[in-house]
Design an enzyme around this catalytic site. Structure first.
Site, short mmCIF file in Angstrom:
data_model
loop_
_atom_site.label_atom_id
_atom_site.label_comp_id
_atom_site.label_asym_id
_atom_site.label_seq_id
_atom_site.Cartn_x
_atom_site.Cartn_y
_atom_site.Cartn_z
N HIS A 280 0.99 -1.26 -0.43
CA HIS A 280 -0.02 0.03 -0.24
C HIS A 280 0.43 1.16 0.07
O HIS A 280 0.35 2.10 -0.76
CB HIS A 280 -0.91 0.36 0.97
CG HIS A 280 -0.04 -0.02 2.39
ND1 HIS A 280 0.26 -1.00 3.62
CD2 HIS A 280 -0.61 1.55 3.35
CE1 HIS A 280 0.59 0.29 4.42
NE2 HIS A 280 0.51 1.27 4.05
N ASP A 281 1.93 1.41 0.86
CA ASP A 281 3.12 2.53 0.23
C ASP A 281 3.71 2.61 -0.75
O ASP A 281 5.29 2.91 0.06
CB ASP A 281 3.39 3.15 1.80
CG ASP A 281 2.51 3.21 2.91
OD1 ASP A 281 1.48 4.41 2.37
OD2 ASP A 281 2.84 3.69 4.38
N LYS A 284 5.72 5.23 -1.50
CA LYS A 284 6.81 6.53 -0.54
C LYS A 284 8.35 6.48 -1.17
O LYS A 284 9.01 6.88 -0.16
CB LYS A 284 6.76 5.94 1.26
CG LYS A 284 5.12 6.69 1.61
CD LYS A 284 5.38 6.10 2.69
CE LYS A 284 4.12 6.86 4.00
NZ LYS A 284 3.44 6.34 4.67
N HIS A 309 1.87 10.72 -2.28
CA HIS A 309 2.20 9.08 -2.36
C HIS A 309 1.16 8.19 -3.12
O HIS A 309 1.81 6.54 -3.55
CB HIS A 309 3.64 8.45 -1.03
CG HIS A 309 1.81 7.96 -0.18
ND1 HIS A 309 2.17 8.88 0.74
CD2 HIS A 309 1.84 6.73 0.28
CE1 HIS A 309 0.80 8.34 1.91
NE2 HIS A 309 0.82 7.30 1.07
N HIS A 333 -5.85 3.36 1.19
CA HIS A 333 -5.76 3.82 1.99
C HIS A 333 -6.33 4.59 2.80
O HIS A 333 -5.71 4.94 4.45
CB HIS A 333 -4.43 2.99 2.74
CG HIS A 333 -3.41 3.53 1.93
ND1 HIS A 333 -2.92 3.69 0.41
CD2 HIS A 333 -2.48 4.33 2.90
CE1 HIS A 333 -1.85 4.17 0.89
NE2 HIS A 333 -1.06 4.56 2.13
N HIS A 334 -5.53 5.89 2.38
CA HIS A 334 -5.70 7.29 2.64
C HIS A 334 -7.54 8.37 2.70
O HIS A 334 -7.27 9.46 2.50
CB HIS A 334 -4.51 8.66 2.00
CG HIS A 334 -3.66 8.10 3.68
ND1 HIS A 334 -3.39 7.88 4.50
CD2 HIS A 334 -2.44 7.91 2.84
CE1 HIS A 334 -1.51 7.80 4.81
NE2 HIS A 334 -1.56 7.70 4.03
N ASP A 362 -3.67 0.77 8.51
CA ASP A 362 -2.90 1.31 8.44
C ASP A 362 -3.46 2.42 9.36
O ASP A 362 -2.08 3.13 9.82
CB ASP A 362 -3.46 2.12 6.80
CG ASP A 362 -2.39 3.71 7.03
OD1 ASP A 362 -1.14 3.15 6.28
OD2 ASP A 362 -2.85 4.82 6.61
#
Length: 424
Positions: A280-281, A284, A309, A333-334, A362
């Site tokens: 998911h990240d 980044k 990101h 996820h954000h 998260d």
């Protein structure tokens, strides 16, 4: 809870390019190094008359040859000396990472020896001649790229005739000792070709690879567990950028899988959520470390970098996973149920259960994890913050209630403590 049965697969062709991009983001001053090494190695292999399959493998190895680099000091050594010292560590780490990743383990041996002097490499038993030649070619291609990047270009950005002669002389001076002499001979012939230099640009390199099939024979697409293997390899590469980000993704993955099981998702969906947590990240990697580690409040411009990101993650995942639910579950996820999230501003109607689950895990993991600039919050304080977000209509209540009901286990998973099975 069931979702349409999906045969999750990852496109290994694109994975190799994403690894090269990820390594650029870890810290290379000269980006697209992996792309250029791949192109140089492939061009030389074709000039030597190697089979297309072997030449394509050389290209793939060039893309990922530095996957074991984990510290800026290792990068400094590789980029400041023609014959770098202390290269064994990243070669061994790269070998171990690839050996543990079944879809890529056939690349492990050449990566292990890609900085080994030819005199030594040629005498090592129990290594195939093909692997020795591939290792020797990647070593040479890597050093050609180092030399051309360390020399001044002409006023139009092209490699000068003087630089070409200099590179050829350096290779010849080390032929038979450090480098394979027959490969040096072909490489030096290649260096005199204008088209070789003019074609060393990103668009051509990516287009060139679209012709390749043999390097990925029967491995171009893989199933769910193999996809997870690849995601775990990426998690290790992310660790080179930021160890706390790496731990965050691993713990989100474990927590998402655990909660999915508690919420009644099918075993297949649980594993897909584990995969979503791992990746998911991934975006980044492109976020500056100074922003990731900043202890103070972010400026508007820095927060914009942070928000980016999520979009970068989506684009990378779309390259590797074709039309998969996992892409949305990871990249959303954000997003928040009330539309206040980023980067798309999705609302509750647009966010399915797994996307909501990843979003809650998260936040929970981020709050409980210690970062370089602060200690992790207690379980009680974390739950209070989460509940406020739920009451404000931002996060899913069902997922929160599941965390709350299994709070001790969730906290242990989130903080990386040894998992203890719940009592029967």
């Amino acid at each position: 809870m069931e979702f349409p049965k999906e045969d999750v697969c990852v496109d290994m062709h694109r994975v190799l390019f994403e690894i090269a991009y990820a390594l650029d983001a870890v810290g290379y001053d000269e980006i697209y190094h992996g792309h250029r090494v791949a192109y140089i190695a492939y061009s030389c292999a074709m000039r030597m008359g190697w089979s297309e399959e072997k030449a394509h493998k050389a290209f793939a190895l060039g893309l990922i040859h530095d996957c074991g680099v984990s510290e800026n000091s290792e990068l400094d050594v590789l980029l400041t000396s023609f014959i770098p010292q202390e290269t064994q560590r990243h070669c061994i780490k790269g070998y171990e990472l690839l050996q543990a990743c079944e879809p890529l383990n056939h690349f492990a041996i050449p990566i292990l020896y890609h900085h080994t002097d030819w005199r030594q490499l040629s005498e090592i038993p129990d290594i195939s001649d093909d692997d020795k030649q591939l290792s020797a070619l990647i070593f040479l291609a890597d050093r050609v790229d180092y030399l051309q990047c360390s020399r001044p270009y002409d006023s139009y950005g092209n490699v000068t005739s003087e630089s070409k002669r200099y590179i050829a002389a350096e290779l010849s001076a080390n032929a038979g000792t450090i480098f394979n002499p027959s490969i040096v001979e072909s490489m030096n012939e290649l260096l005199t070709c204008d088209d070789f230099w003019f074609s060393m640009e990103l668009r051509h390199i990516e287009n060139l690879s679209s012709q390749f099939v043999h390097a990925f024979a029967n491995r171009s697409q893989t199933g769910l567990e193999e996809s997870i293997c690849v995601a775990e390899l990426f998690a290790q590469i992310v660790d080179a950028k930021s160890s706390f980000t790496y731990q965050h993704s691993n713990h989100v993955a474990r927590l998402a899988e655990y909660l999915a099981g508690k919420l009644g998702y099918s075993p297949q969906t649980c594993r897909m959520l584990y995969l979503a947590g791992l990746i998911h990240d991934i975006g980044k990697l492109k976020t500056p470390s100074s922003i990731l580690h900043k202890p103070d409040q972010l400026t508007d411009d820095e927060y914009c970098c942070i928000k980016r990101h999520a979009t970068d993650s989506r684009h990378a995942l779309e390259n590797m996973f074709k039309d998969s639910l996992v892409i949305d579950w990871a990249a959303n996820h954000h997003e928040r149920l009330d539309g206040s999230g980023y980067p798309l501003g999705l609302t509750a109607k647009q966010l399915d259960g797994p996307s909501r689950l990843v979003a809650v895990t998260d936040v929970f993991q981020a709050l409980t994890q210690s970062r370089p600039y602060r200690a992790g919050l207690s379980l009680e304080k974390t739950l209070r913050i989460l509940e406020e977000l739920v009451d404000d209509g931002k996060l899913d209540r069902q997922v929160f209630d599941c965390i709350s009901a299994n709070r001790e286990v969730c906290y242990r998973i989130s903080t990386g403590c040894e998992y203890l099975a719940e009592p029967a």
